[in-house]
Design an enzyme around this catalytic site. Structure first.
Site, PDB file in Angstrom:
ATOM      1  N   PRO A  65      -0.542  -1.309   4.624  1.00 12.87           N
ATOM      2  CA  PRO A  65       0.762  -1.495   5.265  1.00 12.87           C
ATOM      3  C   PRO A  65       1.865  -0.892   4.405  1.00 12.87           C
ATOM      4  CG  PRO A  65      -0.036  -3.577   4.373  1.00 12.87           C
ATOM      5  CD  PRO A  65      -1.143  -2.587   4.217  1.00 12.87           C
ATOM      6  N   HIS A  66       2.879  -0.314   5.035  1.00 13.93           N
ATOM      7  CA  HIS A  66       3.910   0.311   4.206  1.00 13.93           C
ATOM      8  C   HIS A  66       5.145  -0.585   4.055  1.00 13.93           C
ATOM      9  CE1 HIS A  66       5.357   1.912   8.150  1.00 13.93           C
ATOM     10  NE2 HIS A  66       4.103   2.164   8.334  1.00 13.93           N
ATOM     11  N   LYS A  91      -2.342  -0.643  -4.531  1.00 15.35           N
ATOM     12  CA  LYS A  91      -2.244  -1.166  -5.901  1.00 15.35           C
ATOM     13  C   LYS A  91      -1.551  -2.522  -5.863  1.00 15.35           C
ATOM     14  CE  LYS A  91       2.417  -0.574  -6.442  1.00 15.35           C
ATOM     15  NZ  LYS A  91       3.415  -1.678  -6.593  1.00 15.35           N
ATOM     16  N   ASP A 103       6.082   5.410  -8.586  1.00 12.54           N
ATOM     17  CA  ASP A 103       4.729   4.829  -8.536  1.00 12.54           C
ATOM     18  C   ASP A 103       3.639   5.887  -8.431  1.00 12.54           C
ATOM     19  OD1 ASP A 103       5.015   1.672  -6.673  1.00 12.54           O
ATOM     20  OD2 ASP A 103       4.961   2.132  -8.809  1.00 12.54           O
ATOM     21  N   ALA A 129       5.396  -2.493   1.565  1.00 11.68           N
ATOM     22  CA  ALA A 129       4.709  -3.764   1.287  1.00 11.68           C
ATOM     23  C   ALA A 129       4.603  -4.092  -0.198  1.00 11.68           C
ATOM     24  CB  ALA A 129       3.297  -3.706   1.884  1.00 11.68           C
ATOM     25  N   GLY A 130       5.001  -3.149  -1.058  1.00 13.41           N
ATOM     26  CA  GLY A 130       4.817  -3.385  -2.484  1.00 13.41           C
ATOM     27  C   GLY A 130       3.406  -3.040  -2.932  1.00 13.41           C
ATOM     28  N   GLY A 148       2.223   0.225  -2.686  1.00 13.67           N
ATOM     29  CA  GLY A 148       2.202   1.622  -3.131  1.00 13.67           C
ATOM     30  C   GLY A 148       1.497   2.577  -2.202  1.00 13.67           C
ATOM     31  N   GLY A 149       1.378   2.249  -0.930  1.00 12.95           N
ATOM     32  CA  GLY A 149       0.596   3.075  -0.003  1.00 12.95           C
ATOM     33  C   GLY A 149       1.066   4.518   0.069  1.00 12.95           C
TER      34      GLY A 149
END
Ligand SMILES: C[C@](O)(CO)[C@H](O)COP(=O)(O)OP(=O)(O)OC[C@H]1O[C@@H](n2ccc(N)nc2=O)[C@H](O)[C@@H]1O
Ligand SMILES: Nc1ncnc2c1ncn2[C@@H]1O[C@H](COP(=O)(O)OP(=O)(O)OP(=O)(O)O)[C@@H](O)[C@H]1O
Length: 278
Positions: free
Chosen positions: A92-93, A8, A134, A95-96, A98-99
């Protein structure tokens, strides 16, 4: 059964106030992206929950949001888990994007289908809120305006497939740190740009100010992007560290990618994707 967990972006993120419980009241327009993790769910003969993930840097036990979501779902439904879950990471985690939150929500939605429990979106969203701020957004699988600490989700029509060029440096920004250093400053000048029809006329993220003061690279990256002819707007997503550029058109990605490499080096994770309206 295979399920896809989208990333996201926050196309707008206003932090309204600090709450008594330590969280912050926010208002954000969030949009799913066309970059996905994959979650494969299957029944298991033996009892227990088997979890495998191709990203060995992630926790595999209860610290993994997929495991926590699966255990919460089974506990809420009174099941003993007899499950195999395979997670393939592409997002990628830290990272902003939301993964992890998306993986958790997609696990809830997927188990609801695998077990044919037919829980309502509201029931799944309530479980999601226990897993993270989130997470409820991803239950609705649509662009949405998010309020509260993230648990109030208002799906909105967002008929744009905006071409976004994501850039993540080789470091993350801890979300708690970003919020802790947010100051109740009034107007943070966003970057108005013409390509916007929806009511949020400017790209604004109130977490940029604290994050950019500490991570000067991100401030430089965003400023540089805004000088490039390929770019119609730029913003940090969530609490960072990803900065995304809204492209004037999809074909501009290649020239921008080569200029980013020339200007900032090649140890940045870059990805061209699109917003998915819903
Ligand atoms: C920055 C965003 O990603 C924007 O979408 C979200 O607000 C953060 O969502 P998230 O990573 O799921 O956040 P959580 O894991 O629930 O919370 C992590 C920490 O971030 C801070 N936090 C989070 C959400 C919020 N509305 N206010 C906060 O102050 C709190 O210190 C919290 O302990
Ligand atoms: N399945 C998972 N995928 C990614 N991160 C996970 C997962 N499970 C647990 N985590 C932990 O959760 C942390 C936050 O992951 P996530 O990807 O949700 O946050 P993010 O990318 O910072 O997005 P945002 O800041 O928008 O919430 C990671 O740094 C990781 O340690």
């Amino acid at each position: 059964m295979e399920f896809y967990a989208p990333a996201k972006v926050n196309l707008s993120l206003r932090v309204l106030r600090r709450r008594e419980d330590g969280f912050h009241e926010i208002e954000s327009l969030m949009c799913p992206l066309s970059i996905f993790d994959t979650i494969d769910l299957s029944h298991r003969e033996e009892g227990g929950l088997e979890f495998v993930c191709d990203d060995t840097t992630l926790p595999t036990g209860d610290d993994n949001l997929v495991v926590r979501a699966a255990k919460l779902f089974c506990q809420s439904c009174g099941f003993q888990p007899r499950l195999r879950i395979q997670l393939t990471k592409r997002i990628p985690h830290g990272a902003g994007l939301g993964g992890g939150s998306s993986d958790a929500a997609t696990t809830l939605v997927g188990l609801n289908r695998l077990f044919e429990t037919e829980l309502s979106r509201e029931a799944l969203s309530a479980m999601a809120a226990d897993l993270g701020s989130d997470v409820p957004f991803f239950i609705y699988q649509s662009a949405a305006v998010i309020r509260g600490r993230g648990e109030f989700v208002e799906p909105v029509a967002f008929p744009h497939e905006l071409p976004l060029f994501l850039i993540k440096p080789p470091f993350g920004v801890p979300t708690p740190w970003a919020y802790k250093h947010w100051l109740d400053s009034r107007e943070v000048p966003g970057v108005p740009y013409a390509a916007q029809e929806f009511s949020w006329g400017t790209l604004v993220n109130d977490l940029e100010r604290p994050v950019f003061e500490k991570y000067l690279f991100l401030a430089d990256l965003k400023s540089w992007l805004l000088t490039q002819p390929e770019v119609a707007g730029a913003l940090m997503s969530g609490s960072g560290a990803t900065v995304f550029a809204l492209l004037q058109e999809k074909g501009a990605a290649e020239s921008l990618a080569s200029k980013v490499a020339a200007e900032f080096g090649t140890n940045l994770w870059c990805c061209l994707c699109e917003t998915i309206g819903g």
